[in-house]
Structures are given as C-alpha cells and as structure tokens.
Design an enzyme around this catalytic site. Structure first.
Site, PDB file in Angstrom:
ATOM      1  CB  SER A  98      10.379  30.366  -0.196  1.00  0.00           C
ATOM      2  OG  SER A  98       9.336  31.268   0.180  1.00  0.00           O
ATOM      3  CG  ASP A 120      11.861  25.639  -2.584  1.00  0.00           C
ATOM      4  OD1 ASP A 120      12.704  24.863  -3.071  1.00  0.00           O
ATOM      5  OD2 ASP A 120      10.965  26.185  -3.256  1.00  0.00           O
ATOM      6  CG  HIS A 148      11.429  28.232 -10.147  1.00  0.00           C
ATOM      7  ND1 HIS A 148      12.735  28.658 -10.039  1.00  0.00           N
ATOM      8  CD2 HIS A 148      11.374  27.039  -9.521  1.00  0.00           C
ATOM      9  CE1 HIS A 148      13.433  27.765  -9.363  1.00  0.00           C
ATOM     10  NE2 HIS A 148      12.634  26.775  -9.042  1.00  0.00           N
ATOM     11  CG  HIS A 206      13.463  22.845  -8.398  1.00  0.00           C
ATOM     12  ND1 HIS A 206      13.438  23.783  -7.395  1.00  0.00           N
ATOM     13  CD2 HIS A 206      14.197  21.820  -7.912  1.00  0.00           C
ATOM     14  CE1 HIS A 206      14.126  23.361  -6.361  1.00  0.00           C
ATOM     15  NE2 HIS A 206      14.604  22.159  -6.660  1.00  0.00           N
ATOM     16  CG  ASN A 213      10.243  21.272  -5.784  1.00  0.00           C
ATOM     17  OD1 ASN A 213      10.237  20.120  -5.340  1.00  0.00           O
ATOM     18  ND2 ASN A 213      11.218  22.123  -5.522  1.00  0.00           N
ATOM     19  CG  ASN A 234       4.431  28.050  -4.661  1.00  0.00           C
ATOM     20  OD1 ASN A 234       3.446  27.928  -3.930  1.00  0.00           O
ATOM     21  ND2 ASN A 234       5.158  29.140  -4.659  1.00  0.00           N
TER      22      ASN A 234
END
Length: 285
Positions: A49, A84, A181, A209, A231, A233
């Site tokens: 990012s 990203d 997210h 995502h 994705n 994280n």
C-alpha cells in the site's frame, strides 16, 4: 526477480485456484510471506500500500527489500510486488518507476467513463514496463462499515464491468460484491450470482478483496466463479500482533526486538501457509 501477475493469474483461472496477495507492512511480513510461499511452492503476490511503502522508506526501498530477500532466501517461486489501491496515475507511475511488477489503479469512486479513462492512462505506462494492472469497479467496503446490505448502492454493475474490460483490457479487476476490508461485522454475504455473471461475460480473472475472515467455503465458491486473486492482510496483522503481545506479557523483561519480531514473522508464515492451502495454490509454482 519480480514478475507481473498476468501469467500467474491466467494459470490460476485455467486450473481453478487463486493466488494470494499478502500485504508487506515491514521486513518481517515480507520474510514470512516469501518463506511460506517457497515452503508451499506457491506463486505469491506481495501487496504494497501507499502507507506501507512510506513506512518502509519509499517504493525503492520496498522493491529492494523484496528483491534482496528473494536472492538471499533463494526463493524460486514466482513473486509479484503489487501496488495495492493506487489512488492516482501519478502514484502508479512512481511505483512502476521504482520497480514494482504490478499496480492497482483504484478509480472506483469515479463514474465508470472516468474510471476507464484513468485506468487506460495507467495501462499505457505499465505496459511499457511489462507491469500488470488491476482495476476496481464498485466500492469495496471498509472494516468499520460492516457488511454491505444494499447491493445497488455499492456493488459493481455487470454492464460497468463489461465496459471496463472491453475498453481497457486490464489483466484483472475487482468487482465490489459485498466483501469488506478488515474482519467482518456480521455474516459475510457475497453476491455470488452477480460474480458468476460478471466472470462469464468478461472472462477476466477476478480479484476478491477482503479475504481476511471469509469462510473457506465462500473463498472456494468465489474461486469457482472466477476469483483468481484473493487479498489478505488483517489476518496476518492480527496473528503478528497477538504473538508479540503474548510474548511480552509472558516475558516483560524481553528487550531484543529480534526475539518477538522473529516470532511474529513465524506466525505470519504459518498464517500464509494456511491461506495458500485454502486457495489451492500449493505446488502450483
């Protein structure tokens, strides 16, 4: 050597698995992700990012860090370093010039015609460097927004997705279809019917995502409907933080950061290995 996402995602679609994008937040994240991919013999995408790049020191530092680890660790699997949620053409250009092998241009807050125009600007500069490009249609929610309940407000429209692909030929794209997210506040409710329709009409690898916290069955269903990139994280961040917190609570006298950050790296590695197996990309390198 870093590679673009194009070939790895095309292979994933053909063989019905997904490649994980795992964000690198610092050195230990990059180490854990690369070691896990090598151990599982899986292609991998290191997500970067704008904020993480700034924290690390800049795009050039991040590129050199990942390339150095590939060399020093003897990593043999395909590795892409992917910007990203690139928020502008200028940011994507900066990342490309620094040496990333893939970029995402997120112009999803613009009307579809402007989104396409912006995406094509990034396509032009990326193609000249052999860099792959991801775009977004609709608005992927944030972790504080909970689960989206009105698909027509934020979910990608099929006709917009088809128009984007016809007029840009991006390598992959993320249609917003209910994922968020961060961890989900409530039960995830992905629009699988629309996902299937979008893939059938565009035939482009889809990007999911918000892969953290999604049930395994939802992820595998999405893969069946065209998702070639997932994705993750928050799950890695949480695993690392819990490990550090636990170690320092148990050993308050500990002061060598290599001890607790090394343990955090190991927890990231284990989490990534688990996700790689869920995505079906183990032994696909």
């Amino acid at each position: 050597m870093l590679v673009s996402m194009r070939e790895m995602l095309d292979n994933a679609r053909e063989q019905n698995y997904a490649v994980g994008q795992f964000n690198i937040n610092n050195l230990e994240f990059a180490q854990g992700i690369l070691l896990a991919a090598e151990e599982e013999q899986s292609p991998v995408i290191c997500g970067l990012s704008k904020g993480a790049a700034k924290y690390i020191g800049g795009f050039s530092t991040a590129v050199n860090m990942v390339e150095g680890l590939i060399k020093d660790f003897g990593i043999t699997v395909p590795v892409a370093l992917h910007l990203d949620h690139g928020s502008s053409v200028e940011l994507c250009k900066e990342a490309v010039e620094a040496g990333v092998s893939s970029v995402m241009i997120d112009a999803s807050d613009l009307p579809i015609e402007d989104n396409i125009h912006t995406t094509n600007k990034v396509m032009e500069l990326a193609r000249a460097k052999g860099v792959s490009v991801e775009a977004e249609v609709g608005h992927v929610g944030a972790q504080d927004s909970g689960v989206i309940t009105n698909p027509e407000e934020a979910y990608a429209k099929v006709e917009d997705c088809l128009k984007l692909i016809q007029e840009t030929d991006v390598d992959c794209f993320a249609p917003a279809l209910g994922s968020v997210h961060g961890f989900y506040q409530g039960k995830p409710d992905l629009a699988f019917d629309r996902m299937e329709e979008i893939y059938k009409k565009t035939k482009k690898p889809l990007v999911l995502h918000g892969g953290s916290g999604l049930p395994k069955e939802d992820i595998q269903k999405a893969i069946g409907f065209g998702a070639a990139k997932v994705n993750v994280n928050t799950e890695n961040q949480t695993a690392a933080t819990q490990t550090v917190r636990s170690m320092l609570n148990e050993k308050p006298e500990l002061y060598d950061p290599r001890k607790y950050l090394g343990a955090a790296r190991d927890s990231i590695q284990q989490t990534v290995k688990t996700k790689i197996r869920e995505f079906g990309s183990a032994n696909k390198a």
